[in-house]
Scaffold this motif. Structure first.
Motif, PDB file in Angstrom:
ATOM      1  N   ASN A   1       0.787  -1.241   0.000  1.00  0.00           N
ATOM      2  CA  ASN A   1       0.000   0.000   0.000  1.00  0.00           C
ATOM      3  C   ASN A   1       0.826   1.303   0.000  1.00  0.00           C
TER       4      ASN A   1
ATOM      5  N   GLY B   1       2.373   2.610  -2.598  1.00  0.00           N
ATOM      6  CA  GLY B   1       2.261   3.333  -3.876  1.00  0.00           C
ATOM      7  C   GLY B   1       3.141   2.766  -4.982  1.00  0.00           C
ATOM      8  N   LYS B   2       3.482   1.476  -4.891  1.00  0.00           N
ATOM      9  CA  LYS B   2       4.347   0.857  -5.905  1.00  0.00           C
ATOM     10  C   LYS B   2       3.664   0.824  -7.274  1.00  0.00           C
ATOM     11  N   SER B   3       2.432   0.348  -7.291  1.00  0.00           N
ATOM     12  CA  SER B   3       1.723   0.247  -8.572  1.00  0.00           C
ATOM     13  C   SER B   3       1.415   1.640  -9.115  1.00  0.00           C
ATOM     14  N   THR B   4       1.189   2.597  -8.220  1.00  0.00           N
ATOM     15  CA  THR B   4       0.962   3.979  -8.657  1.00  0.00           C
ATOM     16  C   THR B   4       2.205   4.477  -9.389  1.00  0.00           C
TER      17      THR B   4
ATOM     18  N   GLY C   1      -2.057  -5.208  -0.214  1.00  0.00           N
ATOM     19  CA  GLY C   1      -2.004  -6.555  -0.788  1.00  0.00           C
ATOM     20  C   GLY C   1      -2.721  -6.638  -2.121  1.00  0.00           C
ATOM     21  N   THR C   2      -2.914  -5.496  -2.792  1.00  0.00           N
ATOM     22  CA  THR C   2      -3.610  -5.499  -4.081  1.00  0.00           C
ATOM     23  C   THR C   2      -2.799  -6.251  -5.150  1.00  0.00           C
ATOM     24  N   THR C   3      -1.525  -5.931  -5.250  1.00  0.00           N
ATOM     25  CA  THR C   3      -0.695  -6.606  -6.269  1.00  0.00           C
ATOM     26  C   THR C   3      -0.210  -7.928  -5.699  1.00  0.00           C
TER      27      THR C   3
ATOM     28  N   ASN D   1       6.994   8.409  -0.272  1.00  0.00           N
ATOM     29  CA  ASN D   1       5.716   8.756  -0.927  1.00  0.00           C
ATOM     30  C   ASN D   1       4.665   9.203   0.096  1.00  0.00           C
ATOM     31  N   LYS D   2       3.591   9.718  -0.421  1.00  0.00           N
ATOM     32  CA  LYS D   2       2.444  10.188   0.392  1.00  0.00           C
ATOM     33  C   LYS D   2       2.864  11.323   1.323  1.00  0.00           C
TER      34      LYS D   2
ATOM     35  N   ASP E   1       1.901  14.172   1.192  1.00  0.00           N
ATOM     36  CA  ASP E   1       0.720  15.012   1.477  1.00  0.00           C
ATOM     37  C   ASP E   1       0.054  14.613   2.797  1.00  0.00           C
TER      38      ASP E   1
ATOM     39  N   LEU F   1       2.957  10.455  -5.357  1.00  0.00           N
ATOM     40  CA  LEU F   1       2.858   9.779  -6.657  1.00  0.00           C
ATOM     41  C   LEU F   1       1.459   9.815  -7.265  1.00  0.00           C
TER      42      LEU F   1
HETATM   43  N1  LIG Z   1      -2.586  10.300  -0.268  1.00  0.00           N
HETATM   44  C1  LIG Z   1      -1.854   9.658  -1.145  1.00  0.00           C
HETATM   45  N2  LIG Z   1      -2.261   8.474  -1.600  1.00  0.00           N
HETATM   46  C2  LIG Z   1      -1.477   7.840  -2.488  1.00  0.00           C
HETATM   47  C3  LIG Z   1      -0.262   8.382  -2.965  1.00  0.00           C
HETATM   48  N3  LIG Z   1       0.267   7.516  -3.850  1.00  0.00           N
HETATM   49  C4  LIG Z   1      -0.569   6.459  -3.929  1.00  0.00           C
HETATM   50  N4  LIG Z   1      -1.629   6.652  -3.108  1.00  0.00           N
HETATM   51  C5  LIG Z   1      -2.747   5.740  -2.850  1.00  0.00           C
HETATM   52  O1  LIG Z   1      -2.300   4.669  -2.060  1.00  0.00           O
HETATM   53  C6  LIG Z   1      -3.087   3.512  -2.318  1.00  0.00           C
HETATM   54  C7  LIG Z   1      -2.161   2.333  -2.615  1.00  0.00           C
HETATM   55  O2  LIG Z   1      -1.501   2.550  -3.831  1.00  0.00           O
HETATM   56  P1  LIG Z   1      -0.910   1.362  -4.693  1.00  0.00           P
HETATM   57  O3  LIG Z   1      -0.165   1.959  -5.806  1.00  0.00           O
HETATM   58  O4  LIG Z   1      -1.977   0.386  -5.017  1.00  0.00           O
HETATM   59  O5  LIG Z   1       0.078   0.746  -3.623  1.00  0.00           O
HETATM   60  P2  LIG Z   1       0.957  -0.571  -3.735  1.00  0.00           P
HETATM   61  O6  LIG Z   1       2.233  -0.313  -3.046  1.00  0.00           O
HETATM   62  O7  LIG Z   1       1.035  -1.032  -5.131  1.00  0.00           O
HETATM   63  O8  LIG Z   1       0.109  -1.581  -2.864  1.00  0.00           O
HETATM   64  P3  LIG Z   1       0.067  -3.193  -2.889  1.00  0.00           P
HETATM   65  O9  LIG Z   1      -0.051  -3.647  -4.298  1.00  0.00           O
HETATM   66  O10 LIG Z   1      -1.108  -3.503  -2.087  1.00  0.00           O
HETATM   67  O11 LIG Z   1       1.335  -3.647  -2.259  1.00  0.00           O
HETATM   68  C8  LIG Z   1      -3.980   3.875  -3.489  1.00  0.00           C
HETATM   69  O12 LIG Z   1      -5.243   4.208  -2.989  1.00  0.00           O
HETATM   70  C9  LIG Z   1      -3.320   5.096  -4.088  1.00  0.00           C
HETATM   71  O13 LIG Z   1      -4.199   5.946  -4.772  1.00  0.00           O
HETATM   72  C10 LIG Z   1       0.131   9.657  -2.468  1.00  0.00           C
HETATM   73  O14 LIG Z   1       1.172  10.215  -2.799  1.00  0.00           O
HETATM   74  N5  LIG Z   1      -0.693  10.228  -1.551  1.00  0.00           N
END
Ligand SMILES: Nc1nc2c(ncn2[C@@H]2O[C@H](COP(=O)(O)OP(=O)(O)OP(=O)(O)O)[C@@H](O)[C@H]2O)c(=O)[nH]1
Ligand SMILES: [Mg+2]
Length: 455
Positions: free
Chosen positions: A231, A233-236, A254-256, A335-336, A338, A358
């Motif tokens: 969670n 923001g890797k996929s983002t 745990g989405t990916t 990341n995040k 904000d 991101l």
């Molecule tokens: N507030 C905020 N939310 C973010 C930011 N970047 C990503 N997100 C949110 O964080 C959540 C997780 O993002 P993903 O990209 O799915 O994260 P991930 O690391 O791939 O997660 P997994 O696949 O579960 O390991 C999503 O709801 C995104 O929109 C950011 O910079 N700020």
């Protein structure tokens, strides 16, 4: 692989919907087969001059398979240096296949992968390094990779290898001549002269070895792995770098589950970007497998993009992941931002770090810039041919043999010249295998089996 006396055929174009497809026939029977299956108003293919293009119909018995163009190339003025016929028919899945079946039914053998290019090598049209360039060009994913492959195809890399080879052969011949003419030992003046020449050869090899890193990136691309806790923001990030929504993004940790690979081009280098499952202690077997795959990619990465969540204090798991990463091969993305900033500089000491948001694209330009910097892609010189893995291994072995020869020469004991010659001979033997001056069937198989059928 089969011998060269028979005639071979294959479809040279990729299957699928396309304007045309090309079937290639090479060998002594090419024109006889063409006469048998190709119908057109004038003279048959075998009576046409080389380079002739004919329009007509390909038939199987009385059954018309397609309207096609036929090109006649006669030995030695062809890709394989044999008689070659190329038939251009309509593309798609059926036409070319039916024509090929008709050709094979008249006693022609289906070509093995790379067999046309192998024949071009065996018939002396190209050397092994040029043959490898053909494959590099077909596989090139960027302009810069293609330009380097064309340089190699033109023989520029072969010329450098031949130069090293000729220089060692010359030094070896000088030493052998010295042995022939002297009762006891070589003339004392010869040793420093030969030593200086051998040092120059080593320098030549060293310069060539230095091109490997770039060659590796141009051919295989750089493996850049995005990792971190769930969670973060890797996929983002993957989607932002790609410029499209390739991976599912959701607020659910745990989405990916699986690794996901996509290629982008930065500074002319293909970058293989891999999004991975979030690293955590998982109970679900599917997620466990995803994390195992993530770790396996992390071990092979040329560069890590490790993402942490700025709004949470760094936990012990993040700490141990960071400890396992090399600071030179990693960029930490905070990341995040904000949502707050609870990460401290000391948590990520030694790492290049970028603060980002991101989901809005903030920090993306800086990330791209740092990927280029960390992978050393800032190079802006003229495109040039660069060595491949196979060449590197041989050059390294030769370098060791030549160094050994130098050491022995410097020792000045009675047998030093004879022993030095034997080490130089090992190097000659190895270097000869780069361009194919010396070859054996396993070497050819290992090179040409990587080709597609029809090339
Ligand atoms: N507030 C905020 N939310 C973010 C930011 N970047 C990503 N997100 C949110 O964080 C959540 C997780 O993002 P993903 O990209 O799915 O994260 P991930 O690391 O791939 O997660 P997994 O696949 O579960 O390991 C999503 O709801 C995104 O929109 C950011 O910079 N700020
Ligand atoms: Mg994800």
């Amino acid at each position: 692989m089969n011998d060269q006396s028979d005639t071979i055929a294959a479809i040279a174009t990729a299957p699928g919907e396309a304007g045309i497809a090309i079937i290639r026939i090479s060998g002594v029977e090419s024109l006889t087969v063409a006469d048998r299956i190709f119908y057109h108003a004038g003279e048959p293919p075998s009576r046409r001059p080389p380079g002739a293009f004919m329009r007509g119909f390909v038939k199987s018995g009385e059954h018309v398979l397609d309207e096609a163009l036929l090109l006649v190339m006669r030995a030695p003025h062809s890709y394989t240096r044999e008689d070659v016929v190329e038939i251009q028919c309509h593309g798609g899945f059926v036409s070319a296949r039916r024509i090929l079946q008709t050709i094979l039914a008249s006693g022609v053998r289906l070509a093995e992968p790379g067999e046309f290019t192998k024949r071009a090598f065996l018939n002396g049209r190209i050397d092994l390094v040029q043959a490898e360039a053909v494959l590099d060009l077909i596989r090139a994913q960027s302009d810069r990779s293609a330009t380097a492959a064309v340089e190699q195809l033109e023989g520029n890399l072969s010329a450098s290898f031949n130069d090293v080879y000729d220089n060692i052969v010359r030094v070896c011949a000088d030493l052998e001549a010295a042995l022939d003419f002297s009762e006891d030992d070589a003339p004392p003046a010869l040793i420093p002269e030969v030593t200086a020449q051998v040092h120059q050869i080593l320098e030549q090899i060293h310069c060539m070895l230095e091109t490997w890193e770039e060659g590796h990136l141009l051919r295989e691309g750089a493996l850049v792995v995005i990792s971190g806790r769930p969670n973060v923001g890797k996929s983002t990030l993957l989607n932002a770098l790609l410029g499209r929504n390739r991976a599912i993004v959701s607020p659910m940790p745990g989405t990916t589950r699986d690794t996901l690979e996509e290629t982008i081009i930065l500074k002319g280098i293909p970058i293989r970007l891999v999004d991975t499952a979030g690293l955590r202690t998982a109970t679900c077997t599917i997620e466990q497998e995803g994390i195992r795959r993530a770790r396996s990619h992390m071990q092979k990465a040329d560069l890590h993009l490790y993402i942490i969540d700025a709004s949470k204090p760094l936990d012990s798991e993040d700490g141990s992941h960071l400890k396992s990463l090399s600071t030179e091969k990693s960029i930490v993305i905070i990341n995040k931002t904000d949502l707050g900033m609870l990460i401290q500089e000391k948590d990520i000491a030694g790492f290049i770090n970028i603060k980002a948001q991101l989901n809005t694209g903030k920090g993306l330009k800086e990330i791209q810039h740092q990927i280029i910097e960390q992978l050393g892609l800032t190079y802006s010189g003229q495109p040039h041919a660069v060595i491949a893995e196979r060449h590197k291994k041989i050059l390294q072995k030769s370098y060791t043999d030549i160094k050994e020869a130098l050491k022995i020469l410097a020792s000045g004991h009675d047998e030093s010249i004879v022993l030095a010659i034997s080490h130089l001979r090992f190097a000659i033997e190895s270097l000869g295998q780069i361009t194919g001056k010396i070859y054996h069937s396993e070497l050819l198989n290992s090179i040409f089996s990587r080709f597609c059928i029809g090339k």
